[in-house]
Structures are given as C-alpha cells and as structure tokens.
Enzyme design. Structure first.
Site, PDB file in Angstrom:
ATOM      1  N   ASN A  70     -10.264  -0.592   0.266  1.00  0.00           N
ATOM      2  CA  ASN A  70      -8.808  -0.462   0.296  1.00  0.00           C
ATOM      3  C   ASN A  70      -8.243  -0.869  -1.070  1.00  0.00           C
ATOM      4  O   ASN A  70      -8.273  -2.042  -1.423  1.00  0.00           O
ATOM      5  CB  ASN A  70      -8.271  -1.367   1.418  1.00  0.00           C
ATOM      6  CG  ASN A  70      -6.761  -1.303   1.558  1.00  0.00           C
ATOM      7  OD1 ASN A  70      -6.066  -0.776   0.690  1.00  0.00           O
ATOM      8  ND2 ASN A  70      -6.254  -1.843   2.647  1.00  0.00           N
TER       9      ASN A  70
ATOM     10  N   CYS B 149       0.812  -1.231   0.000  1.00  0.00           N
ATOM     11  CA  CYS B 149       0.000   0.000   0.000  1.00  0.00           C
ATOM     12  C   CYS B 149       0.839   1.272   0.000  1.00  0.00           C
ATOM     13  O   CYS B 149       0.331   2.355  -0.292  1.00  0.00           O
ATOM     14  CB  CYS B 149      -0.943   0.010   1.197  1.00  0.00           C
ATOM     15  SG  CYS B 149      -1.898  -1.481   1.352  1.00  0.00           S
TER      16      CYS B 149
ATOM     17  N   HIS C  25      -3.497   6.854   3.005  1.00  0.00           N
ATOM     18  CA  HIS C  25      -3.933   5.573   2.445  1.00  0.00           C
ATOM     19  C   HIS C  25      -5.316   5.256   3.017  1.00  0.00           C
ATOM     20  O   HIS C  25      -5.569   5.441   4.202  1.00  0.00           O
ATOM     21  CB  HIS C  25      -2.919   4.493   2.836  1.00  0.00           C
ATOM     22  CG  HIS C  25      -3.388   3.110   2.504  1.00  0.00           C
ATOM     23  ND1 HIS C  25      -3.938   2.786   1.284  1.00  0.00           N
ATOM     24  CD2 HIS C  25      -3.415   1.971   3.247  1.00  0.00           C
ATOM     25  CE1 HIS C  25      -4.261   1.509   1.286  1.00  0.00           C
ATOM     26  NE2 HIS C  25      -3.961   0.992   2.458  1.00  0.00           N
TER      27      HIS C  25
HETATM   28  O1  UT7 Z   1      -3.791  -1.584   3.634  1.00  0.00           O
HETATM   29  C1  UT7 Z   1      -2.914  -1.636   4.724  1.00  0.00           C
HETATM   30  C2  UT7 Z   1      -3.039  -2.866   5.498  1.00  0.00           C
HETATM   31  N1  UT7 Z   1      -4.334  -3.120   6.052  1.00  0.00           N
HETATM   32  C3  UT7 Z   1      -4.756  -2.528   7.195  1.00  0.00           C
HETATM   33  O2  UT7 Z   1      -4.169  -1.591   7.687  1.00  0.00           O
HETATM   34  C4  UT7 Z   1      -5.955  -3.131   7.848  1.00  0.00           C
HETATM   35  C5  UT7 Z   1      -5.779  -3.141   9.341  1.00  0.00           C
HETATM   36  N2  UT7 Z   1      -6.830  -3.838  10.063  1.00  0.00           N
HETATM   37  C6  UT7 Z   1      -8.124  -3.417  10.109  1.00  0.00           C
HETATM   38  O3  UT7 Z   1      -8.515  -2.486   9.431  1.00  0.00           O
HETATM   39  C7  UT7 Z   1      -9.049  -4.099  11.089  1.00  0.00           C
HETATM   40  O4  UT7 Z   1      -8.295  -4.937  11.922  1.00  0.00           O
HETATM   41  C8  UT7 Z   1     -10.183  -4.941  10.430  1.00  0.00           C
HETATM   42  C9  UT7 Z   1     -11.206  -4.003   9.796  1.00  0.00           C
HETATM   43  C10 UT7 Z   1      -9.591  -5.849   9.378  1.00  0.00           C
HETATM   44  C11 UT7 Z   1     -10.906  -5.761  11.473  1.00  0.00           C
HETATM   45  O5  UT7 Z   1     -11.392  -4.957  12.514  1.00  0.00           O
HETATM   46  P1  UT7 Z   1     -11.099  -5.358  14.045  1.00  0.00           P
HETATM   47  O6  UT7 Z   1     -11.798  -4.356  14.859  1.00  0.00           O
HETATM   48  O7  UT7 Z   1      -9.611  -5.451  14.194  1.00  0.00           O
HETATM   49  O8  UT7 Z   1     -11.824  -6.757  14.172  1.00  0.00           O
HETATM   50  P2  UT7 Z   1     -11.208  -8.177  14.555  1.00  0.00           P
HETATM   51  O9  UT7 Z   1     -10.319  -8.671  13.456  1.00  0.00           O
HETATM   52  O10 UT7 Z   1     -10.632  -8.095  15.928  1.00  0.00           O
HETATM   53  O11 UT7 Z   1     -12.520  -9.055  14.583  1.00  0.00           O
HETATM   54  C12 UT7 Z   1     -13.560  -8.787  15.501  1.00  0.00           C
HETATM   55  C13 UT7 Z   1     -14.679  -9.789  15.263  1.00  0.00           C
HETATM   56  C14 UT7 Z   1     -14.203 -11.235  15.224  1.00  0.00           C
HETATM   57  O12 UT7 Z   1     -15.196 -12.042  15.846  1.00  0.00           O
HETATM   58  P3  UT7 Z   1     -15.003 -12.544  17.367  1.00  0.00           P
HETATM   59  O13 UT7 Z   1     -13.736 -13.343  17.332  1.00  0.00           O
HETATM   60  O14 UT7 Z   1     -14.898 -11.277  18.181  1.00  0.00           O
HETATM   61  O15 UT7 Z   1     -16.230 -13.332  17.596  1.00  0.00           O
HETATM   62  C15 UT7 Z   1     -14.202 -11.560  13.759  1.00  0.00           C
HETATM   63  O16 UT7 Z   1     -14.392 -12.934  13.500  1.00  0.00           O
HETATM   64  O17 UT7 Z   1     -15.315  -9.558  14.003  1.00  0.00           O
HETATM   65  C16 UT7 Z   1     -15.376 -10.777  13.253  1.00  0.00           C
HETATM   66  N3  UT7 Z   1     -15.303 -10.461  11.825  1.00  0.00           N
HETATM   67  C17 UT7 Z   1     -16.371 -10.171  11.076  1.00  0.00           C
HETATM   68  N4  UT7 Z   1     -17.683 -10.105  11.371  1.00  0.00           N
HETATM   69  C18 UT7 Z   1     -18.528  -9.772  10.389  1.00  0.00           C
HETATM   70  C19 UT7 Z   1     -14.186 -10.372  11.043  1.00  0.00           C
HETATM   71  N5  UT7 Z   1     -14.532 -10.023   9.789  1.00  0.00           N
HETATM   72  C20 UT7 Z   1     -15.885  -9.898   9.787  1.00  0.00           C
HETATM   73  C21 UT7 Z   1     -16.813  -9.555   8.794  1.00  0.00           C
HETATM   74  N6  UT7 Z   1     -18.126  -9.499   9.141  1.00  0.00           N
HETATM   75  N7  UT7 Z   1     -16.450  -9.255   7.534  1.00  0.00           N
END
Ligand code: UT7
Length: 334
Positions: free
Chosen positions: A291, A121, A261
């Site tokens: 993204n 990115c 970004h």
């Molecule tokens: O481009 C540069 C590189 N990329 C980034 O910088 C991305 C960085 N990361 C992020 O933007 C965030 O970490 C995400 C948007 C990817 C995820 O958000 P988060 O607040 O970190 O959520 P998480 O990964 O901790 O997941 C929380 C919950 C999990 O469920 P449990 O374990 O709490 O029951 C996931 O399984 O959300 C669940 N989950 C979803 N639920 C519904 C993960 N993806 C989804 C989804 N829909 N698409």
C-alpha cells in the site's frame, strides 16, 4: 462511445504519466525475520508479496521529483510549462515548506504555484479533481498532480498489524487539455471525519507535540484499526465506484479498465464485484508495491500504460479510499 444521456468527457485529462519506486525491496520473508508474521498470512489477507523502501537519503520529495520528471517527459513538456503543482501525501518531507514547493524547486518549475493536500490514500484523486476544476476556469493550462509517500518512515516495525502493509513510491500526472472526446467525465470526493481515529499518526502535530513521552509511547507511528477500516473501505469504495458511473450514465460493463487504490486485494475484489466488472479489466499490482497510499493509483496507471494495458480511448475508472476518512473516484476516457 455512445452518447445519448451519457455525459461527455471534459477535454481535460492526463497528458503524461510517470512513476518512481525506490530500488530496495522488503519481501514477506524479510518481514518474517522482523516480526511474528508469515508470507501465508500476508498473502492471504492482503495479496502483498513485497514492497519498496526508500534509501536513508531519500525523502518523499526525492521520489516525487523522479516521478514528476518522468510524467513531464511523457507529456513532452518542460518544468517551466507548469502552472500549478499539487502533491497528495501523508508523509511530507517536513511540515513546511510543502512537498509541492520542494518539488517545484527540485525540478525548476519556476512559474508554478505549489501546495500539498492532506487526503491520505485519496490524495491523488482529490488532486486530479482539483486540477480539472482549476483548468476549467481557464486560468491554468498545465497542472502536475503527484501522489508520493515514504510510509516506511512512519511505520512501527514492532507492530505486525501495520508494518507489513505499506511501501514507498511516487506517481505523477500532467493534467491539461487533451482534446474533444477524451479526458475526465466525472469526479467524486467524500469524507467522514467521524471515523478518523481508525487510521492516524497521533503525535508530532499541534495536538500532541513531540516529547520524550510521545517517543517512548511510540506515538509517531501509524496506528490503525485494520478490521474496522476494512469494512469502511469496502463500503466507501463501492460508494465511490458507483457514484461517477451513475452520475455520467455508464455502468461497470462499459468500463475498459478499473484502477483502484492498492491497499488490499480483497478490497479491490469487493469493489470490482460491486460494479460487475470482470477480473481481467481490473488492474492490480499490490503484490509488488504494498500500500503506497496516495502514490498507488498513479504508479498503477504508469505501469499499466508502460505494459500496454492502458491505451488511448479506453473508458477508465479510478477509485480510492483512505485515512480521514476520505474516498474519491474519477471516470475518464484515457
Ligand atoms: O490505505 C487505505 C487504508 N487501509 C486499508 O484500507 C486497510 C484495511 N484493512 C485491511 O486491509 C485488513 O483489515 C488487514 C489486512 C489490515 C487485516 O486483515 P483482517 O482480516 O482484518 O485481520 P484482523 O485485523 O482481523 O486480524 C486477524 C488476526 C488477528 O489475530 P487473532 O486476534 O485473530 O488471534 C491478528 O492479531 O491476524 C493477526 N495478525 C497477523 N498475523 C500474522 C494481524 N497482523 C498480522 C500479521 N501476521 N502481519
């Protein structure tokens, strides 16, 4: 602009900007039909509402070509005026020839040397930094820097943690001499390979060549540890955002526009807070495109210019973060 102990612009900057995104879109409600997710989850966690998706006959160089032609048009230049083409991409058409060479052929940039850089990115800002330094040497006049991606080609559509996040698109900038008092003031690039496993595409390279097993195990798709990456992103973006300001004697309050970004609205907000810049000076369009990795900053710049938000003589900061890990920033007078 005040001078004092502030660094002056180099006179090398963006002469023309252009972007292209494929027509087809995937909305959050489309994704609700494909994986166990919801519009509410995607919107609250990321700010994304939809993303664009390349048609089956479009590869990264096709999107890049359109963006390149638009940037050249904006700069009032022809492909034959280009000395170098640099493409930042994590989704090249193929290993080689480079996407840069494919674009060079597609637009007929006969005298340009072309190559790709792999900085995920951060690719566009790495490219911008390289272009400025190349031009400073006096050896080159016009350099086309492109960020282009077809990320939907490497997404696992059964993995809700990644497939909702990314989109396709391309943005391009013609970098050259823009005159005294304008252009790039400071650039910054950094990497931390020790955290590279947080975002990767494991198979298909020399470490794990394509085989029946790699395909069966879905190793040709993006793998991401989202939450750990989120924390690293907030830290790295803050670091990048402050570096070029401190380096050149400015503060966030001096900025007219911050274009980061576009990965996640929460990361953008955290970056803006870190440098004390108010919301109205922060350009965001992650809701529209998701993204798009290396393409996100030039797409945002082209859009902001078209909408009249980005204007001449504005003090603009660009900040990126991505796989590698890599991060980068550029401070410039537009
Ligand atoms: O481009 C540069 C590189 N990329 C980034 O910088 C991305 C960085 N990361 C992020 O933007 C965030 O970490 C995400 C948007 C990817 C995820 O958000 P988060 O607040 O970190 O959520 P998480 O990964 O901790 O997941 C929380 C919950 C999990 O469920 P449990 O374990 O709490 O029951 C996931 O399984 O959300 C669940 N989950 C979803 N639920 C519904 C993960 N993806 C989804 C989804 N829909 N698409």
């Amino acid at each position: 602009m005040e001078s004092g102990n502030r660094k002056e612009p180099s006179g090398i900057g963006i002469k023309g900007i252009g972007a292209y995104v494929p027509e087809a879109t995937l909305t959050n409600s489309d994704l609700e039909q494909m994986v166990d997710t919801s519009d509410q989850w995607i919107t609250e966690r990321t700010g994304i509402k939809k993303r664009h998706r390349a048609s089956p006959d479009q590869a990264t160089s096709d999107l890049a070509r359109e963006a390149a032609l638009r940037a050249l048009d904006d700069a009032n230049l022809r492909p034959s005026d280009l000395d170098v083409i640099i493409v930042g991409t994590a989704t090249p058409d193929m290993f080689f020839p480079s996407t840069g060479c494919l674009v060079q052929r597609a637009i007929g940039a006969t005298k340009a040397a072309a190559f790709d850089i792999s900085a995920a990115c951060s690719g566009f800002l790495y490219g911008l930094s390289i272009a400025e330094d190349f031009i400073k040497t006096g050896k080159y006049e016009n350099i086309l820097v492109i960020g282009a991606e077809t990320l939907t080609r490497i997404l696992d559509w059964t993995d809700r943690a990644t497939c909702v996040l990314f989109g396709d698109g391309a943005g391009a900038a013609v970098v050259g001499r823009v005159g005294d008092g304008r252009g790039i003031i400071s650039t910054f690039m950094a990497s931390d390979g020790s955290m590279g496993d947080l975002l990767k595409l494991p198979a298909g390279g020399s470490r794990m060549p394509a085989s029946e097993a790699t395909i069966r195990n879905r190793l040709h798709y993006v793998k991401m540890e989202g939450n750990k990456l989120f924390k690293a992103a907030v830290k790295a973006m803050a670091n990048a955002a402050t570096r070029v300001l401190e380096d050149s004697g400015y503060t966030g309050e001096d900025l007219d526009l911050l274009v980061t970004h576009q990965a996640n609205l929460r990361i953008i907000d955290a970056t803006a807070k870190r440098i004390d810049i108010p919301d109205e000076k922060v350009y965001t369009n992650v809701h529209e495109y998701g993204n798009t990795s290396a393409a996100s900053i030039p797409i945002a710049l082209a859009e902001a210019k078209r909408k009249g938000v980005l204007k001449h003589d504005m003090l603009v900061e660009l900040v990126a973060f991505g796989g590698g890990l890599t991060w980068a920033s550029v401070l410039m007078v537009w």
